[in-house]
Design an enzyme around this catalytic site. Structure first.
Site, mmCIF file in Angstrom:
data_model
loop_
_atom_site.group_PDB
_atom_site.id
_atom_site.type_symbol
_atom_site.label_atom_id
_atom_site.label_comp_id
_atom_site.label_asym_id
_atom_site.label_seq_id
_atom_site.Cartn_x
_atom_site.Cartn_y
_atom_site.Cartn_z
ATOM 1 N N CYS A 142 0.812 -0.840 -0.205
ATOM 2 C CA CYS A 142 -0.724 -0.431 -0.375
ATOM 3 C C CYS A 142 0.606 1.034 0.008
ATOM 4 O O CYS A 142 1.585 1.587 -0.864
ATOM 5 C CB CYS A 142 -0.868 -0.094 1.196
ATOM 6 N N HIS B 274 -4.333 -4.550 -0.431
ATOM 7 C CA HIS B 274 -3.748 -4.987 0.801
ATOM 8 C C HIS B 274 -3.627 -6.108 0.743
ATOM 9 O O HIS B 274 -4.871 -7.391 1.094
ATOM 10 C CB HIS B 274 -4.334 -4.413 1.486
ATOM 11 N N GLU C 189 -2.333 -8.553 3.125
ATOM 12 C CA GLU C 189 -3.582 -8.931 4.877
ATOM 13 C C GLU C 189 -4.897 -8.786 4.766
ATOM 14 O O GLU C 189 -5.233 -9.307 5.553
ATOM 15 C CB GLU C 189 -2.327 -8.634 5.072
#
Length: 214
Positions: free
Chosen positions: A82, A185, A187
């Protein structure tokens, strides 16, 4: 393999750490300490917030020269996520024109998608793969990843692994030699995101064996 997630008070470090723990048995250290960074097999540069604040934090912690030495000179693999991906480039126009790490040619610009599309770009979007034999070879029909950002990286096509459509085609992921960036992202991107991190770490293992990635 030792993974160091750079801690400079601007990243969602625990979420990334938890994601890696789901992938495999790695030594994961969250740190901004020079000796720890030097001892890493690979680095992850997260980032949440504004570009000028992030560069200021890196400067205050005397990390810019250290990271440049490790990544550019010693060619240690690094993954920027990011804002962390945006920091890899030469400059950003966020708030004010700010110099970045400059490891990859390109600049960060505000998103101007048109067509009444909202900014920030928040939610799921599908990747458009730009290269074969890349870190995203595992993707099949489902290519959706989770994005949260108001700026995008404008860089030469040769560095782009993937793009996405949001009014115009924008950069989703990049690679330049040992440097990888993901605007989304991983994650927060469920299975696809975990596999993206796994693919990066598998690629790092290949580099450690001295075999180039096609």
């Amino acid at each position: 393999m030792k993974i160091v997630i750079i801690d400079y008070d601007m990243g969602n470090v625990r979420s990334i750490e938890n994601a890696i723990n789901h992938i495999g048995d790695y030594t994961i250290i969250v740190s901004g300490e020079p000796d720890t960074i030097r001892s890493a097999d690979c680095l992850i540069l997260p980032g949440v917030g504004a570009f000028p604040d992030a560069m200021k934090k890196l400067e205050q912690q005397k990390l810019i020269d250290l990271l440049t030495e490790e990544v550019v000179v010693r060619r240690k693999p690094v993954l920027g996520i990011c804002l962390g991906m945006q920091l890899l480039f030469e400059s950003s126009e966020e708030i004010q024109l700010t110099k970045g790490l400059g490891w990859i040619p390109g600049k960060v610009e505000y998103m101007r998608p048109g067509n009444d599309l909202r900014v920030p770009h928040v939610g799921w979007n599908s990747l458009i793969l730009k290269k074969e034999n890349s870190l995203f070879d595992y993707l099949q029909d489902d290519k959706d990843f989770y994005f949260v950002h108001s700026l995008w990286v404008n860089c030469p096509e040769k560095y782009k692994l993937a793009t996405f459509e949001y009014g115009i085609e924008m950069t989703a992921s990049v690679q330049y030699e040992n440097i990888v960036g993901m605007q989304f992202h991983p994650e927060k991107s469920q299975r696809n995101g975990l596999e993206a991190i796994r693919s990066f770490l598998d690629w790092v293992k290949i580099q450690k064996l001295g075999v180039s990635h096609a």
